[in-house]
Design a protein around this motif. Structure first.
Motif, short mmCIF file in Angstrom:
data_model
loop_
_atom_site.label_atom_id
_atom_site.label_comp_id
_atom_site.label_asym_id
_atom_site.label_seq_id
_atom_site.Cartn_x
_atom_site.Cartn_y
_atom_site.Cartn_z
N GLY A 380 34.99 -60.31 -10.36
CA GLY A 380 35.66 -61.77 -10.53
C GLY A 380 36.72 -61.70 -11.57
O GLY A 380 36.59 -61.02 -12.67
N SER A 382 38.76 -65.02 -13.56
CA SER A 382 39.02 -66.46 -13.66
C SER A 382 39.92 -66.83 -14.91
O SER A 382 39.94 -66.04 -15.89
CB SER A 382 37.56 -67.23 -13.90
OG SER A 382 36.98 -67.00 -14.96
N LEU A 398 41.84 -71.01 -11.93
CA LEU A 398 41.69 -69.96 -10.90
C LEU A 398 40.65 -69.45 -11.06
O LEU A 398 40.02 -68.94 -12.10
CB LEU A 398 43.25 -69.17 -11.12
CG LEU A 398 43.25 -67.73 -10.25
CD1 LEU A 398 43.38 -68.21 -8.62
CD2 LEU A 398 44.17 -66.91 -10.57
N GLU A 399 40.09 -69.07 -9.69
CA GLU A 399 38.83 -68.33 -9.54
C GLU A 399 39.00 -67.23 -8.54
O GLU A 399 39.67 -67.68 -7.48
CB GLU A 399 37.69 -69.26 -9.46
CG GLU A 399 37.28 -70.30 -10.02
CD GLU A 399 36.59 -71.35 -9.93
OE1 GLU A 399 35.23 -70.62 -9.06
OE2 GLU A 399 36.61 -72.61 -9.67
N ILE A 400 38.86 -66.00 -8.68
CA ILE A 400 38.84 -64.91 -7.85
C ILE A 400 37.42 -64.25 -7.81
O ILE A 400 37.03 -63.76 -8.75
CB ILE A 400 40.22 -63.95 -8.14
CG1 ILE A 400 41.44 -64.65 -8.08
CG2 ILE A 400 40.31 -62.98 -6.86
CD1 ILE A 400 42.50 -63.91 -8.61
N GLN A 401 37.03 -64.00 -6.52
CA GLN A 401 35.88 -63.33 -6.47
C GLN A 401 35.81 -62.32 -5.36
O GLN A 401 36.28 -62.65 -4.18
CB GLN A 401 34.48 -64.10 -6.55
CG GLN A 401 33.13 -63.31 -6.33
CD GLN A 401 32.00 -64.30 -6.30
OE1 GLN A 401 31.67 -64.73 -5.29
NE2 GLN A 401 31.34 -64.72 -7.30
N LEU A 418 36.10 -61.78 0.07
CA LEU A 418 37.01 -62.22 -0.84
C LEU A 418 37.19 -63.92 -0.94
O LEU A 418 37.46 -64.44 0.04
CB LEU A 418 38.32 -61.71 -0.53
CG LEU A 418 39.54 -62.00 -1.53
CD1 LEU A 418 39.13 -61.56 -3.22
CD2 LEU A 418 40.91 -61.71 -1.16
N TYR A 419 36.99 -64.45 -1.91
CA TYR A 419 37.23 -65.90 -2.46
C TYR A 419 38.14 -66.18 -3.36
O TYR A 419 38.16 -65.75 -4.52
CB TYR A 419 35.68 -66.36 -2.62
CG TYR A 419 35.78 -68.19 -2.64
CD1 TYR A 419 35.99 -68.87 -1.62
CD2 TYR A 419 35.58 -68.57 -3.96
CE1 TYR A 419 36.04 -70.26 -1.93
CE2 TYR A 419 35.77 -69.94 -4.22
CZ TYR A 419 35.91 -70.89 -3.16
OH TYR A 419 36.13 -72.18 -3.29
N VAL A 420 38.99 -67.09 -3.13
CA VAL A 420 40.04 -67.41 -4.22
C VAL A 420 39.89 -69.02 -4.05
O VAL A 420 40.28 -69.55 -3.12
CB VAL A 420 41.39 -66.96 -3.85
CG1 VAL A 420 42.24 -67.40 -4.95
CG2 VAL A 420 41.48 -65.48 -3.66
N ARG A 421 39.94 -69.63 -5.45
CA ARG A 421 40.21 -71.09 -5.43
C ARG A 421 41.04 -71.52 -6.46
O ARG A 421 40.89 -70.78 -7.77
CB ARG A 421 39.03 -71.84 -5.90
CG ARG A 421 38.72 -73.14 -5.94
CD ARG A 421 37.41 -73.87 -6.27
NE ARG A 421 37.30 -75.09 -6.54
CZ ARG A 421 37.33 -76.22 -5.48
NH1 ARG A 421 37.21 -75.72 -4.34
NH2 ARG A 421 37.23 -77.45 -5.86
N TYR A 422 42.19 -72.40 -6.18
CA TYR A 422 42.99 -72.77 -7.36
C TYR A 422 43.43 -74.24 -7.55
O TYR A 422 43.22 -74.77 -6.63
CB TYR A 422 44.46 -71.85 -7.13
CG TYR A 422 45.51 -72.30 -8.06
CD1 TYR A 422 45.42 -71.71 -9.18
CD2 TYR A 422 46.57 -72.95 -7.60
CE1 TYR A 422 46.50 -71.98 -10.06
CE2 TYR A 422 47.82 -73.26 -8.39
CZ TYR A 422 47.75 -72.64 -9.71
OH TYR A 422 48.50 -72.66 -10.85
N GLU A 439 42.00 -73.38 -1.55
CA GLU A 439 40.97 -72.14 -1.55
C GLU A 439 41.22 -71.63 -0.13
O GLU A 439 41.66 -71.82 0.87
CB GLU A 439 39.36 -73.09 -1.65
CG GLU A 439 38.88 -73.77 -0.50
CD GLU A 439 37.55 -74.35 -0.42
OE1 GLU A 439 36.88 -73.63 -1.59
OE2 GLU A 439 37.28 -75.17 0.08
#
Length: 563
Positions: A380, A382, A398-401, A418-422, A439
């Protein structure tokens, strides 16, 4: 039309009105003249003397702004109880800088802190502003002191003004002297091993003195939870032979900490939290946390053991174990999760983490009940930047996992996700703020039915598409029950306007869905809200409604920081 300013005065003191010129000039003239020191009952011959003094004071008040040949007229006339002086300014042409030179050792001039100050030296054609000249000297002295040039001195400091030709010359020469060095660094505390504490110290005795390096040491120690107070102080009195000893005074924080809290949201209902932290399990800075959360939707029991690594300001390892029970309108899930994760703080506020987790779930989705085990490596990134931790007006997060599991490594199915939240905040004017949120998620899997709800994607709720219930949007089975999707895409735009320091109103539009096979069929929700900015974060209450299908108003309540 002339713009003027009036100096307020009581009924039995003189009054002053200044017109012409810029606001800063008028304000400085009013301050220099100091009209209230003159008498009300002065005879005419003395009023004429006052008038001449006022002209002289006004002319002097304009010189700091580069106006050496102004035209100043003053008219004194009786008022009801005293007299009134009306000053009209015509500043004329300003004096300009013809040349500004600063002579300093080239090696010293190349140091970044000095370079930044030298970049503010006036250039040819700039208006002569005396305060900027004085500030330049102060900034040079401050920068030299921060770099350890404690014996510096101005060899020459000249400001030559030629009023008739309307130009000025600045000539500065500085003898920087010898740069002092850092001496022994003494840390006074008895709660941590000396070898561990030394890992925070990135500076070494004998290095060139730098106040910035000492500030960074203080910041590194202060951001830990080991100490309540950190004071890094150069011992100038003990300096000798160009060496300054450094004292680091550390006041220990309480070893054990506890917290209890209550809250509520429409996603989870009323929430009760409790927790315990041991800030110093041992002298090597290890820490242990345990917490419990109860709500009608989600209950958690968590434990975490954190170990600082080689550089405790940038690297740490966490071993976690938790149990969760979640009951939503679409699914139920009881899961155990154990994991190990290493985190590395990168430049520009980035965090990089990697590790692995084991998730064992017994779940029900629609009318299907199953058990699943997933062994998943996780990577991840962030980043979080905010101008205020509790109530930011500008910032981003920003979070990317990325995580995956395989049947070849004890998992119930092959899966990669894959998960992305901004989130992004922009201030608009002095009271407005625009908030964007998005997201995205995508899952590749061998058997979707084997995935527990925590791995599937759902939409709807306080932090998703408002106007819909928590996790009530997504692909459905033949009976119309939501079973979740392999992909997710949601977006939100919200405008908030403060009506006072603590209260505001908001309007928003949310859109998105959980879906399969690129058939997003986005749901849209919109509504209005009220925001209370409490000292520990915003409390929000919204009325929302779905746009593209039948549905009434739904209340959404949430509490917590925006980023």
């Amino acid at each position: 039309m002339l713009v003027g300013c009036v100096t307020a005065a009581s009924a039995d003191t003189p009054q002053l009105e200044v017109t012409g010129g810029e606001r800063a000039l008028r304000d400085n003239v009013s301050a220099f003249v100091a009209i209230d020191r003159y008498d009300c009952d002065a005879p005419d011959w003395q009023l004429e003397r006052f008038r001449q003094r006022i002209i002289t004071a006004a002319e002097e008040a304009l010189k700091p702004f580069g106006y050496y040949a102004p035209s100043v007229s003053v008219v004194i006339a009786p008022s009801d109880t005293c007299w009134r002086a009306a000053i009209e300014l015509s500043p004329g042409e300003p004096t300009l800088i013809r040349r500004a030179t600063v002579a300093i050792d080239p090696v010293v001039a190349a140091l970044p802190e000095i370079t930044r100050v030298l970049a503010t030296v006036p250039t040819t054609g700039d208006v002569l502003i005396h305060s900027r000249y004085e500030q330049l000297k102060l900034d040079l002295q401050a920068a030299l002191n921060r770099l350890g040039y404690f014996d510096h001195a101005f060899v020459r400091q000249r400001l030559d003004v030629f009023p008739s030709e309307r130009y000025a010359l600045i000539d500065l020469e500085i003898d920087s002297g010898v740069r002092y060095r850092l001496g022994d660094i003494a840390l006074t505390e008895d709660i941590l091993d000396a070898s561990f504490l030394q890992r925070f110290v990135k500076i070494k005795p004998g290095e060139p003195f730098s106040r910035g390096a000492l500030d960074r040491l203080q910041a590194d120690l202060s951001t830990t939870t080991y100490f309540d107070r950190v004071l890094v102080t150069p011992d100038y009195d003990a300096a000798s032979d160009g060496v300054v000893p450094i004292n680091v005074e550390l006041t220990a924080a309480e070893k054990l900490g506890y917290f209890l809290g209550v809250g509520a949201s429409t996603d989870q209902g009323p929430r009760f939290r409790g927790g315990y932290r041991n800030r110093r399990v041992n002298g090597r800075g290890h820490q242990f946390d345990a917490g419990i959360l109860y709500s009608p939707v989600l209950s958690q029991l968590t434990t975490a053991y954190r170990q600082p690594l080689a550089d405790p300001t940038r690297e740490w390892q966490t071993i976690a174990l938790q149990f969760e029970s979640e009951e939503t309108d679409t699914s139920s899930d009881r899961r155990w999760q154990a994991g190990i994760e290493r985190t590395l703080a990168l430049q520009r506020d980035w965090l990089f983490s990697y590790g692995a987790s084991v998730i064992n779930s017994r779940f029900t989705v629609a009318d299907v009940t199953d058990t699943s085990t997933l062994v998943m490596p996780v990577v991840g990134f962030s980043r979080r930047i905010a101008d205020d931790p509790a109530n930011p007006r500008r910032g981003s997060a920003l979070e990317i996992q990325l995580r995956a599991g395989s049947k070849a490594v004890l998992s119930s199915t092959d899966v990669a996700q894959l998960y992305v939240r901004y989130r992004r905040l922009w201030p608009i004017g002095s009271r407005g703020r625009l908030a964007l949120r998005g997201e995205f998620g995508v899952t590749a899997q061998d058997d979707f039915d084997a995935l527990p709800p925590s791995i599937r994607f759902f939409a709807g709720g306080d932090n998703s598409v408002r106007g819909y219930g928590y996790q009530t949007i997504g692909p459905e089975d033949d009976n119309g029950d939501v079973i979740g999707g392999s992909q997710l895409a949601t977006a939100s735009v919200e405008y908030e306007h403060l009506l006072s320091a603590s209260w505001g109103v908001a309007a928003f539009v949310d859109a998105g869905n959980a879906f399969d096979d690129a058939n997003i069929d986005a749901r849209i929700g919109t509504g209005l809200g009220v925001v209370w900015r409490s000292p520990v974060g915003p409390l929000r209450a919204y009325l929302a409604t779905p746009v593209n299908e039948d549905g009434g108003l739904r209340v959404h309540i949430s509490f917590g920081a925006d980023l």
